[in-house]
Write a protein that holds these residues in place. Sequence first.
Motif, PDB file in Angstrom:
ATOM      1  N   SER A  52     -59.604  16.120 -63.511  1.00 28.12           N
ATOM      2  CA  SER A  52     -58.162  15.962 -63.651  1.00 28.12           C
ATOM      3  C   SER A  52     -57.356  16.548 -62.490  1.00 28.12           C
ATOM      4  O   SER A  52     -56.191  16.184 -62.308  1.00 28.12           O
ATOM      5  CB  SER A  52     -57.694  16.594 -64.968  1.00 28.12           C
ATOM      6  N   ASP A  53     -57.939  17.409 -61.676  1.00 26.30           N
ATOM      7  CA  ASP A  53     -57.201  18.048 -60.590  1.00 26.30           C
ATOM      8  C   ASP A  53     -57.834  17.916 -59.207  1.00 26.30           C
ATOM      9  O   ASP A  53     -57.173  18.179 -58.206  1.00 26.30           O
ATOM     10  CB  ASP A  53     -57.011  19.541 -60.888  1.00 26.30           C
ATOM     11  N   PHE A  54     -59.106  17.557 -59.137  1.00 25.79           N
ATOM     12  CA  PHE A  54     -59.814  17.495 -57.863  1.00 25.79           C
ATOM     13  C   PHE A  54     -60.588  16.186 -57.749  1.00 25.79           C
ATOM     14  O   PHE A  54     -61.113  15.674 -58.737  1.00 25.79           O
ATOM     15  CB  PHE A  54     -60.810  18.653 -57.735  1.00 25.79           C
ATOM     16  N   CYS A  55     -60.681  15.685 -56.523  1.00 29.53           N
ATOM     17  CA  CYS A  55     -61.467  14.473 -56.272  1.00 29.53           C
ATOM     18  C   CYS A  55     -62.127  14.606 -54.910  1.00 29.53           C
ATOM     19  O   CYS A  55     -61.490  14.992 -53.925  1.00 29.53           O
ATOM     20  CB  CYS A  55     -60.564  13.235 -56.294  1.00 29.53           C
ATOM     21  N   GLU A  56     -63.413  14.298 -54.852  1.00 34.18           N
ATOM     22  CA  GLU A  56     -64.155  14.233 -53.596  1.00 34.18           C
ATOM     23  C   GLU A  56     -64.829  12.879 -53.517  1.00 34.18           C
ATOM     24  O   GLU A  56     -65.452  12.437 -54.480  1.00 34.18           O
ATOM     25  CB  GLU A  56     -65.230  15.323 -53.532  1.00 34.18           C
ATOM     26  N   ILE A  57     -64.695  12.238 -52.368  1.00 35.24           N
ATOM     27  CA  ILE A  57     -65.389  10.977 -52.115  1.00 35.24           C
ATOM     28  C   ILE A  57     -66.369  11.243 -50.983  1.00 35.24           C
ATOM     29  O   ILE A  57     -65.966  11.547 -49.856  1.00 35.24           O
ATOM     30  CB  ILE A  57     -64.418   9.839 -51.766  1.00 35.24           C
ATOM     31  N   HIS A  58     -67.663  11.149 -51.290  1.00 35.74           N
ATOM     32  CA  HIS A  58     -68.729  11.478 -50.351  1.00 35.74           C
ATOM     33  C   HIS A  58     -69.247  10.214 -49.677  1.00 35.74           C
ATOM     34  O   HIS A  58     -70.134   9.543 -50.207  1.00 35.74           O
ATOM     35  CB  HIS A  58     -69.869  12.186 -51.081  1.00 35.74           C
ATOM     36  N   TYR A  59     -68.691   9.916 -48.514  1.00 40.18           N
ATOM     37  CA  TYR A  59     -69.192   8.804 -47.702  1.00 40.18           C
ATOM     38  C   TYR A  59     -70.398   9.295 -46.905  1.00 40.18           C
ATOM     39  O   TYR A  59     -70.680  10.499 -46.852  1.00 40.18           O
ATOM     40  CB  TYR A  59     -68.108   8.299 -46.754  1.00 40.18           C
ATOM     41  N   GLU A  60     -71.081   8.381 -46.253  1.00 42.36           N
ATOM     42  CA  GLU A  60     -72.260   8.736 -45.472  1.00 42.36           C
ATOM     43  C   GLU A  60     -71.917   9.717 -44.344  1.00 42.36           C
ATOM     44  O   GLU A  60     -72.669  10.642 -44.063  1.00 42.36           O
ATOM     45  CB  GLU A  60     -72.897   7.467 -44.893  1.00 42.36           C
ATOM     46  N   ASP A  61     -70.767   9.539 -43.709  1.00 38.58           N
ATOM     47  CA  ASP A  61     -70.424  10.336 -42.525  1.00 38.58           C
ATOM     48  C   ASP A  61     -69.247  11.294 -42.722  1.00 38.58           C
ATOM     49  O   ASP A  61     -68.849  11.995 -41.785  1.00 38.58           O
ATOM     50  CB  ASP A  61     -70.129   9.415 -41.350  1.00 38.58           C
ATOM     51  N   GLN A  62     -68.673  11.369 -43.917  1.00 38.79           N
ATOM     52  CA  GLN A  62     -67.540  12.256 -44.150  1.00 38.79           C
ATOM     53  C   GLN A  62     -67.306  12.441 -45.636  1.00 38.79           C
ATOM     54  O   GLN A  62     -67.799  11.658 -46.454  1.00 38.79           O
ATOM     55  CB  GLN A  62     -66.258  11.708 -43.518  1.00 38.79           C
ATOM     56  N   ILE A  63     -66.535  13.473 -45.968  1.00 39.51           N
ATOM     57  CA  ILE A  63     -66.101  13.706 -47.345  1.00 39.51           C
ATOM     58  C   ILE A  63     -64.584  13.728 -47.338  1.00 39.51           C
ATOM     59  O   ILE A  63     -63.968  14.473 -46.577  1.00 39.51           O
ATOM     60  CB  ILE A  63     -66.639  15.038 -47.895  1.00 39.51           C
ATOM     61  N   ASP A  64     -63.973  12.875 -48.166  1.00 36.71           N
ATOM     62  CA  ASP A  64     -62.523  12.882 -48.349  1.00 36.71           C
ATOM     63  C   ASP A  64     -62.222  13.740 -49.572  1.00 36.71           C
ATOM     64  O   ASP A  64     -62.868  13.600 -50.615  1.00 36.71           O
ATOM     65  CB  ASP A  64     -61.983  11.465 -48.558  1.00 36.71           C
ATOM     66  N   ARG A  65     -61.211  14.623 -49.424  1.00 40.60           N
ATOM     67  CA  ARG A  65     -60.893  15.581 -50.479  1.00 40.60           C
ATOM     68  C   ARG A  65     -59.444  15.428 -50.913  1.00 40.60           C
ATOM     69  O   ARG A  65     -58.552  15.338 -50.078  1.00 40.60           O
ATOM     70  CB  ARG A  65     -61.132  16.998 -49.964  1.00 40.60           C
ATOM     71  N   PHE A  66     -59.222  15.443 -52.236  1.00 39.62           N
ATOM     72  CA  PHE A  66     -57.887  15.227 -52.803  1.00 39.62           C
ATOM     73  C   PHE A  66     -57.641  16.235 -53.921  1.00 39.62           C
ATOM     74  O   PHE A  66     -58.563  16.620 -54.633  1.00 39.62           O
ATOM     75  CB  PHE A  66     -57.766  13.818 -53.382  1.00 39.62           C
ATOM     76  N   VAL A  67     -56.380  16.631 -54.067  1.00 39.20           N
ATOM     77  CA  VAL A  67     -55.972  17.482 -55.186  1.00 39.20           C
ATOM     78  C   VAL A  67     -54.738  16.872 -55.830  1.00 39.20           C
ATOM     79  O   VAL A  67     -53.941  16.213 -55.175  1.00 39.20           O
ATOM     80  CB  VAL A  67     -55.674  18.936 -54.749  1.00 39.20           C
ATOM     81  N   ARG A  68     -54.629  17.084 -57.130  1.00 37.63           N
ATOM     82  CA  ARG A  68     -53.424  16.631 -57.822  1.00 37.63           C
ATOM     83  C   ARG A  68     -52.414  17.765 -57.806  1.00 37.63           C
ATOM     84  O   ARG A  68     -52.732  18.907 -58.102  1.00 37.63           O
ATOM     85  CB  ARG A  68     -53.697  16.194 -59.256  1.00 37.63           C
ATOM     86  N   VAL A  69     -51.200  17.420 -57.456  1.00 39.52           N
ATOM     87  CA  VAL A  69     -50.116  18.397 -57.352  1.00 39.52           C
ATOM     88  C   VAL A  69     -48.954  17.922 -58.205  1.00 39.52           C
ATOM     89  O   VAL A  69     -48.928  16.785 -58.661  1.00 39.52           O
ATOM     90  CB  VAL A  69     -49.660  18.572 -55.882  1.00 39.52           C
ATOM     91  N   THR A  70     -47.991  18.805 -58.393  1.00 39.05           N
ATOM     92  CA  THR A  70     -46.808  18.451 -59.172  1.00 39.05           C
ATOM     93  C   THR A  70     -45.583  18.439 -58.272  1.00 39.05           C
ATOM     94  O   THR A  70     -45.315  19.414 -57.578  1.00 39.05           O
ATOM     95  CB  THR A  70     -46.586  19.450 -60.323  1.00 39.05           C
ATOM     96  N   LEU A  71     -44.888  17.324 -58.276  1.00 36.57           N
ATOM     97  CA  LEU A  71     -43.603  17.199 -57.607  1.00 36.57           C
ATOM     98  C   LEU A  71     -42.539  17.269 -58.691  1.00 36.57           C
ATOM     99  O   LEU A  71     -42.576  16.497 -59.650  1.00 36.57           O
ATOM    100  CB  LEU A  71     -43.505  15.869 -56.857  1.00 36.57           C
ATOM    101  N   ILE A  72     -41.626  18.221 -58.562  1.00 41.38           N
ATOM    102  CA  ILE A  72     -40.578  18.398 -59.569  1.00 41.38           C
ATOM    103  C   ILE A  72     -39.265  17.882 -59.003  1.00 41.38           C
ATOM    104  O   ILE A  72     -38.833  18.308 -57.937  1.00 41.38           O
ATOM    105  CB  ILE A  72     -40.440  19.883 -59.962  1.00 41.38           C
ATOM    106  N   GLN A  73     -38.657  16.947 -59.709  1.00 41.20           N
ATOM    107  CA  GLN A  73     -37.386  16.346 -59.296  1.00 41.20           C
ATOM    108  C   GLN A  73     -36.306  16.793 -60.267  1.00 41.20           C
ATOM    109  O   GLN A  73     -36.409  16.586 -61.478  1.00 41.20           O
ATOM    110  CB  GLN A  73     -37.496  14.828 -59.298  1.00 41.20           C
ATOM    111  N   LYS A  74     -35.277  17.436 -59.735  1.00 44.37           N
ATOM    112  CA  LYS A  74     -34.145  17.819 -60.569  1.00 44.37           C
ATOM    113  C   LYS A  74     -33.349  16.567 -60.921  1.00 44.37           C
ATOM    114  O   LYS A  74     -33.165  15.685 -60.091  1.00 44.37           O
ATOM    115  CB  LYS A  74     -33.260  18.817 -59.832  1.00 44.37           C
ATOM    116  N   VAL A  75     -32.877  16.502 -62.167  1.00 42.24           N
ATOM    117  CA  VAL A  75     -32.114  15.357 -62.645  1.00 42.24           C
ATOM    118  C   VAL A  75     -30.686  15.823 -62.912  1.00 42.24           C
ATOM    119  O   VAL A  75     -30.476  16.779 -63.677  1.00 42.24           O
ATOM    120  CB  VAL A  75     -32.745  14.753 -63.916  1.00 42.24           C
ATOM    121  N   ASN A  76     -29.733  15.168 -62.286  1.00 44.58           N
ATOM    122  CA  ASN A  76     -28.324  15.534 -62.471  1.00 44.58           C
ATOM    123  C   ASN A  76     -27.888  15.375 -63.923  1.00 44.58           C
ATOM    124  O   ASN A  76     -28.358  14.487 -64.625  1.00 44.58           O
ATOM    125  CB  ASN A  76     -27.420  14.676 -61.588  1.00 44.58           C
ATOM    126  N   ASP A  77     -26.971  16.233 -64.357  1.00 42.25           N
ATOM    127  CA  ASP A  77     -26.346  16.179 -65.681  1.00 42.25           C
ATOM    128  C   ASP A  77     -27.332  16.349 -66.832  1.00 42.25           C
ATOM    129  O   ASP A  77     -27.126  15.820 -67.921  1.00 42.25           O
ATOM    130  CB  ASP A  77     -25.567  14.866 -65.863  1.00 42.25           C
TER     131      ASP A  77
END
Length: 121
Positions: A52-77
């Motif tokens: 749910s928070d981490f992802c690794e994609i293991h290709y033959e010549d590299q590893i791509d790494r991803f994390v899930r983050v939270t973007l918080i947007q303020k809503v007017n009114d």
Amino acid sequence: MFWKRKKNKTAEFKCSECGKVHSEWPALTFKSPANYDFLSDKEKTELVKLDSDFCEIHYEDQIDRFVRVTLIQKVNDTCENLDYGLWVSLSEKSYSDYKSNFDNENHETGYFGWLCSVSSP
């Protein structure tokens, strides 16, 4: 998910994950980074470590790494914010630091990453 606006300006939505109706605003999330979504089913099985928070994609010549983050947007009114659960790619060094400090509430730092979340067509 669906929205139902009441006269007192609160909203309800039916969660597509649990099926329950909630009154607080939902967090809009992506289950996986776009790089994962573009893989074939076979590649997903053979190349990927995903939770749910981490992802690794293991290709033959590299590893791509991803994390899930939270973007918080303020809503007017309103007193509520809109949260987005987005995926970003990180370098090996940043990914390792983020992962090793994931449960450390006192760890504060910043990382450079590329946004890797897209809407499905």
